[in-house]
Design a protein around this motif. Structure first.
Motif, PDB file in Angstrom:
ATOM      1  N   LEU A  20      40.091  50.105  37.662  1.00  0.00           N
ATOM      2  CA  LEU A  20      39.244  49.534  36.614  1.00  0.00           C
ATOM      3  C   LEU A  20      38.122  50.484  36.212  1.00  0.00           C
ATOM      4  O   LEU A  20      37.713  50.497  35.056  1.00  0.00           O
ATOM      5  N   SER A  23      39.691  53.090  33.678  1.00  0.00           N
ATOM      6  CA  SER A  23      40.022  52.597  32.340  1.00  0.00           C
ATOM      7  C   SER A  23      39.977  51.080  32.318  1.00  0.00           C
ATOM      8  O   SER A  23      40.150  50.432  33.339  1.00  0.00           O
ATOM      9  N   ASP A  24      39.759  50.543  31.132  1.00  0.00           N
ATOM     10  CA  ASP A  24      39.722  49.102  30.941  1.00  0.00           C
ATOM     11  C   ASP A  24      41.156  48.626  30.756  1.00  0.00           C
ATOM     12  O   ASP A  24      41.679  48.614  29.648  1.00  0.00           O
ATOM     13  N   VAL A  50      38.408  39.720  37.043  1.00  0.00           N
ATOM     14  CA  VAL A  50      39.091  40.594  36.087  1.00  0.00           C
ATOM     15  C   VAL A  50      39.861  39.774  35.055  1.00  0.00           C
ATOM     16  O   VAL A  50      39.865  40.090  33.862  1.00  0.00           O
ATOM     17  N   LEU A  53      37.731  38.593  32.072  1.00  0.00           N
ATOM     18  CA  LEU A  53      37.125  39.568  31.158  1.00  0.00           C
ATOM     19  C   LEU A  53      37.752  39.424  29.774  1.00  0.00           C
ATOM     20  O   LEU A  53      38.917  39.043  29.650  1.00  0.00           O
ATOM     21  N   VAL A  60      34.367  47.381  23.232  1.00  0.00           N
ATOM     22  CA  VAL A  60      33.996  47.738  24.601  1.00  0.00           C
ATOM     23  C   VAL A  60      33.187  49.035  24.614  1.00  0.00           C
ATOM     24  O   VAL A  60      33.549  50.014  23.961  1.00  0.00           O
ATOM     25  N   THR A  62      31.546  51.671  27.548  1.00  0.00           N
ATOM     26  CA  THR A  62      31.549  51.994  28.972  1.00  0.00           C
ATOM     27  C   THR A  62      30.450  52.994  29.276  1.00  0.00           C
ATOM     28  O   THR A  62      30.280  53.971  28.554  1.00  0.00           O
ATOM     29  N   ARG A  71      30.584  48.064  31.943  1.00  0.00           N
ATOM     30  CA  ARG A  71      31.290  47.822  30.681  1.00  0.00           C
ATOM     31  C   ARG A  71      30.633  46.650  29.969  1.00  0.00           C
ATOM     32  O   ARG A  71      30.355  45.615  30.585  1.00  0.00           O
ATOM     33  N   TYR A  73      31.335  44.183  26.813  1.00  0.00           N
ATOM     34  CA  TYR A  73      32.342  43.684  25.877  1.00  0.00           C
ATOM     35  C   TYR A  73      31.622  42.803  24.859  1.00  0.00           C
ATOM     36  O   TYR A  73      30.984  41.829  25.229  1.00  0.00           O
ATOM     37  N   SER A  82      30.205  43.736  32.728  1.00  0.00           N
ATOM     38  CA  SER A  82      30.833  43.871  34.047  1.00  0.00           C
ATOM     39  C   SER A  82      30.283  45.111  34.733  1.00  0.00           C
ATOM     40  O   SER A  82      30.062  46.138  34.096  1.00  0.00           O
TER      41      SER A  82
END
Length: 183
Positions: A20, A23-24, A50, A53, A60, A62, A71, A73, A82
């Motif tokens: 995670l 990458s998302d 997760v 999310l 998004v 990061t 992150r 969103y 998150s």
């Protein structure tokens, strides 16, 4: 008979936290022959966080400050934040948050918590203005919150490692120096 060794504690979540952090992911596949991941409460809570999310329709952003990955969103009517700790040590995060108006928030994760204290820790109201949230993340951990506002501004988080991190790293360095000295 077949035996498949299983990691315990934070090691159960380490590969998921690492994936995670990189990458998302929209899909995470885990498992193996004879693995019973559903029975591990720490991994179950991680997975439930997760799963809650936002999906691919959210915008998004990061931000990485080792060992933390944050992150944000943004969807049509909410903001989800998150925090992922990729390290094998606990960390403390100081997260500056500014909101134009008061808004409700709820913590993502295991919804089966039933005590009154637990409910108070999982939902709340964010007052308008600037404030700092203090969050403690366990090794290879994720925590996430959804705010019922799109006007939320998050500044650069400040991360501090647990004191055990320095001691552990020093032991690892000494072990490597000892091995290279024996070559």
């Amino acid at each position: 008979l077949t035996c498949q060794p299983l990691p315990a504690g934070a090691a159960q979540r380490r590969y998921l936290a690492g994936a995670l952090a990189r990458s998302d992911a929209l899909t995470i596949v885990e498992g193996g022959e004879l693995l019973s991941f559903g029975s591990h409460s720490q991994l179950r809570d991680f997975r439930q966080t997760v799963q809650r999310l936002p999906g691919p329709d959210a915008e998004v952003r990061t931000q990485t400050i080792q060992p933390l990955v944050m992150r944000v969103y943004r969807s049509n009517n909410s903001t989800t934040v998150s925090l992922i700790n990729e390290s094998p040590w606990p960390i403390r995060v100081r997260l500056p948050i500014a909101s134009a108006a008061s808004c409700a928030w709820h913590k993502l994760g295991d919804a089966k918590q039933e005590s009154a204290n637990s409910t108070a820790e999982r939902t709340g109201s964010l007052v308008a203005g600037e404030q700092e949230w203090l969050v403690e993340l366990q090794p290879a951990d994720i925590q996430a919150w959804t705010f019922d506002s799109t006007q939320l501004r998050l500044s650069q988080p400040q991360v501090s490692l647990d004191s055990r991190a320095g001691e552990d790293l020093q032991k690892r360095i000494e072990a490597i120096e000892s091995r290279t000295g024996n070559l």
